[in-house]
Design a protein around this motif. Structure first.
Motif, PDB file in Angstrom:
ATOM      1  N   ILE A  93     -52.710  38.223   7.671  1.00 33.25           N
ATOM      2  CA  ILE A  93     -53.651  39.304   7.334  1.00 33.25           C
ATOM      3  C   ILE A  93     -54.984  38.677   6.937  1.00 33.25           C
ATOM      4  O   ILE A  93     -55.019  37.818   6.048  1.00 33.25           O
ATOM      5  CB  ILE A  93     -53.170  40.152   6.134  1.00 33.25           C
ATOM      6  N   MET A  94     -56.039  39.122   7.576  1.00 37.50           N
ATOM      7  CA  MET A  94     -57.358  38.532   7.352  1.00 37.50           C
ATOM      8  C   MET A  94     -58.343  39.612   6.891  1.00 37.50           C
ATOM      9  O   MET A  94     -58.144  40.787   7.181  1.00 37.50           O
ATOM     10  CB  MET A  94     -57.881  37.941   8.669  1.00 37.50           C
ATOM     11  N   ILE A  95     -59.407  39.167   6.236  1.00 36.63           N
ATOM     12  CA  ILE A  95     -60.441  40.124   5.811  1.00 36.63           C
ATOM     13  C   ILE A  95     -61.474  40.239   6.941  1.00 36.63           C
ATOM     14  O   ILE A  95     -62.022  39.245   7.402  1.00 36.63           O
ATOM     15  CB  ILE A  95     -61.140  39.669   4.507  1.00 36.63           C
ATOM     16  N   VAL A 311     -46.337  47.407   6.509  1.00 39.25           N
ATOM     17  CA  VAL A 311     -45.562  48.111   7.532  1.00 39.25           C
ATOM     18  C   VAL A 311     -46.414  48.309   8.790  1.00 39.25           C
ATOM     19  O   VAL A 311     -45.999  47.971   9.907  1.00 39.25           O
ATOM     20  CB  VAL A 311     -45.070  49.485   7.007  1.00 39.25           C
ATOM     21  N   ASP A 312     -47.624  48.858   8.604  1.00 39.76           N
ATOM     22  CA  ASP A 312     -48.522  49.013   9.762  1.00 39.76           C
ATOM     23  C   ASP A 312     -48.750  47.658  10.425  1.00 39.76           C
ATOM     24  O   ASP A 312     -48.734  47.527  11.651  1.00 39.76           O
ATOM     25  CB  ASP A 312     -49.900  49.534   9.319  1.00 39.76           C
ATOM     26  N   ALA A 313     -48.979  46.644   9.571  1.00 40.63           N
ATOM     27  CA  ALA A 313     -49.282  45.318  10.101  1.00 40.63           C
ATOM     28  C   ALA A 313     -48.090  44.784  10.896  1.00 40.63           C
ATOM     29  O   ALA A 313     -48.247  44.262  12.008  1.00 40.63           O
ATOM     30  CB  ALA A 313     -49.634  44.372   8.963  1.00 40.63           C
ATOM     31  N   ALA A 314     -46.882  44.948  10.349  1.00 41.22           N
ATOM     32  CA  ALA A 314     -45.688  44.438  11.030  1.00 41.22           C
ATOM     33  C   ALA A 314     -45.491  45.162  12.366  1.00 41.22           C
ATOM     34  O   ALA A 314     -45.117  44.546  13.370  1.00 41.22           O
ATOM     35  CB  ALA A 314     -44.463  44.632  10.138  1.00 41.22           C
ATOM     36  N   GLU A 397     -44.184  42.395   2.516  1.00 44.14           N
ATOM     37  CA  GLU A 397     -43.642  43.551   3.250  1.00 44.14           C
ATOM     38  C   GLU A 397     -43.332  43.167   4.703  1.00 44.14           C
ATOM     39  O   GLU A 397     -42.283  43.515   5.247  1.00 44.14           O
ATOM     40  CB  GLU A 397     -44.633  44.723   3.208  1.00 44.14           C
ATOM     41  N   ILE A 398     -44.266  42.431   5.304  1.00 42.46           N
ATOM     42  CA  ILE A 398     -44.028  42.010   6.698  1.00 42.46           C
ATOM     43  C   ILE A 398     -42.800  41.103   6.767  1.00 42.46           C
ATOM     44  O   ILE A 398     -41.927  41.254   7.629  1.00 42.46           O
ATOM     45  CB  ILE A 398     -45.252  41.258   7.288  1.00 42.46           C
ATOM     46  N   ARG A 403     -37.345  39.679   8.310  1.00 44.94           N
ATOM     47  CA  ARG A 403     -36.013  39.136   7.986  1.00 44.94           C
ATOM     48  C   ARG A 403     -34.930  40.153   8.330  1.00 44.94           C
ATOM     49  O   ARG A 403     -33.886  39.802   8.884  1.00 44.94           O
ATOM     50  CB  ARG A 403     -35.927  38.787   6.500  1.00 44.94           C
ATOM     51  N   SER A 404     -35.200  41.399   8.018  1.00 45.25           N
ATOM     52  CA  SER A 404     -34.169  42.415   8.289  1.00 45.25           C
ATOM     53  C   SER A 404     -33.943  42.559   9.799  1.00 45.25           C
ATOM     54  O   SER A 404     -32.910  43.049  10.230  1.00 45.25           O
ATOM     55  CB  SER A 404     -34.560  43.759   7.672  1.00 45.25           C
ATOM     56  N   CYS A 405     -34.935  42.154  10.566  1.00 46.51           N
ATOM     57  CA  CYS A 405     -34.768  42.181  12.029  1.00 46.51           C
ATOM     58  C   CYS A 405     -34.291  40.820  12.540  1.00 46.51           C
ATOM     59  O   CYS A 405     -34.314  40.559  13.755  1.00 46.51           O
ATOM     60  CB  CYS A 405     -36.084  42.560  12.703  1.00 46.51           C
ATOM     61  N   GLY A 406     -33.936  39.929  11.637  1.00 46.88           N
ATOM     62  CA  GLY A 406     -33.349  38.645  12.035  1.00 46.88           C
ATOM     63  C   GLY A 406     -34.366  37.599  12.452  1.00 46.88           C
ATOM     64  O   GLY A 406     -34.035  36.660  13.176  1.00 46.88           O
ATOM     65  N   LYS A 407     -35.598  37.732  11.981  1.00 45.53           N
ATOM     66  CA  LYS A 407     -36.654  36.816  12.444  1.00 45.53           C
ATOM     67  C   LYS A 407     -37.010  35.797  11.356  1.00 45.53           C
ATOM     68  O   LYS A 407     -37.267  36.167  10.215  1.00 45.53           O
ATOM     69  CB  LYS A 407     -37.928  37.602  12.795  1.00 45.53           C
TER      70      LYS A 407
END
Ligand SMILES: Cc1cc2nc3c(=O)[nH]c(=O)nc-3n(C[C@H](O)[C@H](O)[C@H](O)COP(=O)(O)O)c2cc1C
Ligand code: SF4
Lengths: 442, 235
Positions: A93-95, A311-314, A397-398, A403-407
């Motif tokens: 995430i960048m500004i 969430v949006d970012a992920a 959050e990402i 992790r929950s998706c196994g990544k």
């Protein structure tokens, strides 16, 4: 007074000439010009957004990583195509670029400090580089915009990346505005403009027009920075598929696509509400363009425009973004729309949580103002800490979703990790509609 | 005097050599530039560089301090965003010569194309011949002298650039107006032209009193409904 025995008459309003429309017409009838405001679109009609997607975490078909502890890399590398020194960030995430002028000095420095603390980057904006922002940015991206305010080759050479801005999501196809209250002595000096003008930036670069010129322009920027740093091309999301192809073909290392929801310091309201395509659609078109050119993964993609949280970012990353720019969310972390100095929101005719008055220069919380008294309301170090915290929380959050998706790397998120909640999102993102196993429209 | 030959070398190699030699204090002649793009970009030391022929886009762009002479013509964006130094082109210049310059002097001995001096912020541009469409657009500061004629929309939407035109002005741009030249202006014209143009070219130009002065009418500086007629065209 006699009491009426009949029930109160239900008020009925035109669906076309709503209160907002009446107010808009009457404001224009007074002022004689279109409405200008900051913040981003206030459009009420719904369009397909990241909320129309949901993640499909592991259960039996895939194995999750331990949510709170197993390693999940967030390292982000941008500019691997031609630059000798690609940008390496600790988080994705960048500004985004927001000018000193639109933003106060304190806001600019707080963003730089806050981003650096967590290994992220900061971007200059339509007004050149501020010495303090260079000093406090671990990684700084220097924007080259059509206005070329404050353009300085030495500043370019001190930067870690160059962003050639063609357009912005809030107002593709037109230049920025900085109204007179913000063209203070310091800003007028920086931009070489008379004090107190209503500055209107040009839409076109002064020395290039189409993509053929841009090939040469990009080479010029590389020459000016000795081929060291990545060259980004920033586009307002319009004809994204074709524009991304042209930018990549012209030699960009990184393409930035800023969707319709993108924020702004000041722009015509109609542009914010009625031009460009949404960020969700933009990321899908951008990915398709790079894939069709065989450049997906070689040219990095940064997505911006209305990104609120991890969430949006992920979701944007799962659809193809390598990194995410945030603007408005970072300003909200600084205190934008916080219920402080409420009387001053009232003076602007608004309330905390409803403010979009950045164009006035009277920001009640010192974020988008050049008024020294208002600016004092934003102590730099406290504000920087909130920026760091927001970036940290979004990154966590990402990571949790990944992790929950196994990544084991946030960049491994993919469209397959999601289902669509609406047929539109299924069509746009080419992921199955939940409850079906079908990608709609294909 | 060092000599560099462009043939079969990349722009990156040529520019690296120019920068190295400039730093070493050498005057440089660049042979066979072949109208290639991005020659002499980001020259950040003082010293003299001569291009012995025509150059392409963005020659001497993003420059600070050098003196560049082009013995031919130049493509688009000549000396764009220059901070200081001098660029002299003996032939013509393409579109956007001197775009966004913040200092220094750009001298075009022939004609220049559209948008000459667009968004210039400071510095001096002299065109001995004529200039193209929309020259001076959004000029923020500095001075521009056009010896010959201008095309349409001259000086459109300017802030504080001051222009002088020796020939005919095809059409003034939005909010551009004619102003009376002061004695100081005339003196400035005399000294600038004497300093930057050879006598043979000066001979074609009117004397200082014959130049028209064009400045901003300042009606587009702020949104005002009373000036709506001007805005109608400009927005
Ligand atoms: C106050 C403000 C000032 C901005 N200034 C610039 C600018 O100078 N240059 C630019 O390219 N974009 C500018 N933008 C747009 C952002 O770079 C970015 O594209 C947009 O804010 C992303 O959307 P978001 O705010 O919803 O995150 C600005 C945005 C805001 C909110
Ligand atoms: S609080 Fe300040 S930054 Fe936020 S919308 Fe209002 S004026 Fe803009």
């Amino acid at each position: 007074m006699s009491e009426s025995s009949s029930p109160p008459r239900a008020l009925q309003q035109s669906g076309i000439f709503s209160s907002r429309v009446i107010e808009d017409i009457q404001t224009k009838a007074e002022s004689g010009i279109y409405q200008i405001r900051g913040y981003g679109t206030l459009r009420e009609r719904r369009w397909a957004t990241f909320d129309d997607l949901t993640f499909l975490p592991c259960s039996l078909t895939r194995i999750p990583l331990e949510g709170y502890r197993e390693k999940c890399s967030t390292k982000t590398v941008l500019g691997t195509r031609f630059a000798e020194k690609p940008i390496e960030l600790d988080i994705p995430i960048m500004i985004t670029g927001m000018s000193w002028g639109a933003l106060s000095y304190n806001a600019k420095v707080a963003l730089a400090k806050g981003a650096s603390e967590i290994g992220s980057s900061n971007t200059t904006g339509d007004g050149g580089m501020l010495a303090a922002e260079r000093e406090h940015s671990k990684t700084l991206i220097y924007e080259v915009l059509p206005s070329r305010y404050g353009i300085n080759v030495h500043h370019m050479q001190m930067s870690d990346g160059i962003e050639l801005t063609i357009g912005q999501g809030a107002k593709p196809g037109t230049g920025g505005l900085l109204l007179e209250t913000k063209v203070s002595d310091a800003i007028s000096k920086q931009r070489e403009l008379p004090v107190g003008v209503d500055q209107r930036s040009p839409a076109r670069h002064p020395d290039m027009l189409g993509p053929d010129d841009m090939v040469i322009k990009i080479e010029e920027l590389r020459e000016a920075t000795n081929w060291q740093v990545p060259i980004f091309v920033k586009l307002g999301a319009s004809r994204v598929y074709d524009d991304v192809k042209l930018a990549a073909k012209a030699g960009a290392d990184v393409v930035v696509v800023d969707g319709m929801e993108g924020g702004t310091g000041a722009s015509p309201a109609i542009f914010q509400d009625h031009t460009g395509i949404p960020t969700l659609a933009a990321v899908c078109e951008a990915r398709a363009a790079l894939e069709d050119m065989g450049l997906y993964g070689k040219v990095q993609l940064i997505i911006a425009g209305g990104i609120r949280d991890g969430v949006d970012a992920a979701k944007a990353m799962a659809l193809g973004a390598d990194a995410i720019y945030i603007g408005t969310a970072a300003l909200i972390a600084l205190n934008c729309n916080r219920p402080l100095y409420v009387d001053d929101y009232h003076k602007l005719g608004t309330e905390p949580h409803f403010c979009h008055h950045c164009h006035t220069g009277q920001c009640p919380v010192g974020v988008t103002t050049q008024d020294p008294e208002l600016m004092k309301r934003l102590p730099i170090d406290e504000a920087a800490e909130r920026v760091t915290n927001l970036l940290r929380a979004m990154t966590l959050e990402i990571q949790m979703l990944a992790r929950s998706c196994g990544k084991s790397d946030v960049h491994h998120l993919e469209p397959e990790d999601m289902a669509a909640l609406t047929p539109e999102a299924s069509v746009i993102c080419k992921v199955p509609l939940a409850g079906t196993r079908r990608v709609w429209g294909s | 005097m060092a000599e560099l030959i462009c043939e079969e070398r990349t722009i990156r190699e040529i520019n690296a050599d120019i920068r190295r030699l400039l730093k070493e204090g050498e005057a440089i002649t660049v042979r066979s530039p072949g109208a290639r793009h991005n020659l002499g970009v980001a020259l950040l030391a003082s010293g003299e560089v001569v291009f012995d022929g025509s150059v392409g886009y963005y020659c001497a762009g993003l420059m600070d301090g050098a003196t560049v002479r082009i013995k031919g013509s130049a493509g688009w964006g000549l000396a764009e965003s220059m901070l200081s130094g001098e660029v002299i082109v003996e032939g013509n210049a393409g579109n956007s010569a001197g775009a966004a310059i913040r200092g220094g002097a750009l001298v075009v001995q022939g004609d220049s194309g559209a948008r000459t001096g667009v968004s210039m912020k400071n510095g001096l541009i002299i065109v001995s011949g004529s200039c193209g469409y929309m020259s001076g657009f959004m000029g923020q500061g500095g001075k521009m002298i056009i010896g010959g004629d201008t095309a349409e929309a001259f000086g459109d939407s300017m802030y504080e650039t001051i222009c002088f035109v020796g020939g005919e002005i095809a059409d003034l741009g939005n909010d551009a107006i004619l102003a009376e030249s002061s004695d100081e202006d005339k003196q400035f014209l005399d000294t600038s032209l004497a300093r930057y143009l050879p006598a043979s070219l000066r001979a074609n130009l009117p004397d200082a009193a014959g130049f028209k002065k064009v400045v901003s009418g300042r009606k587009l500086w702020n949104f005002k409904k009373s000036e709506w007629k001007t805005w109608e065209q400009a927005l």
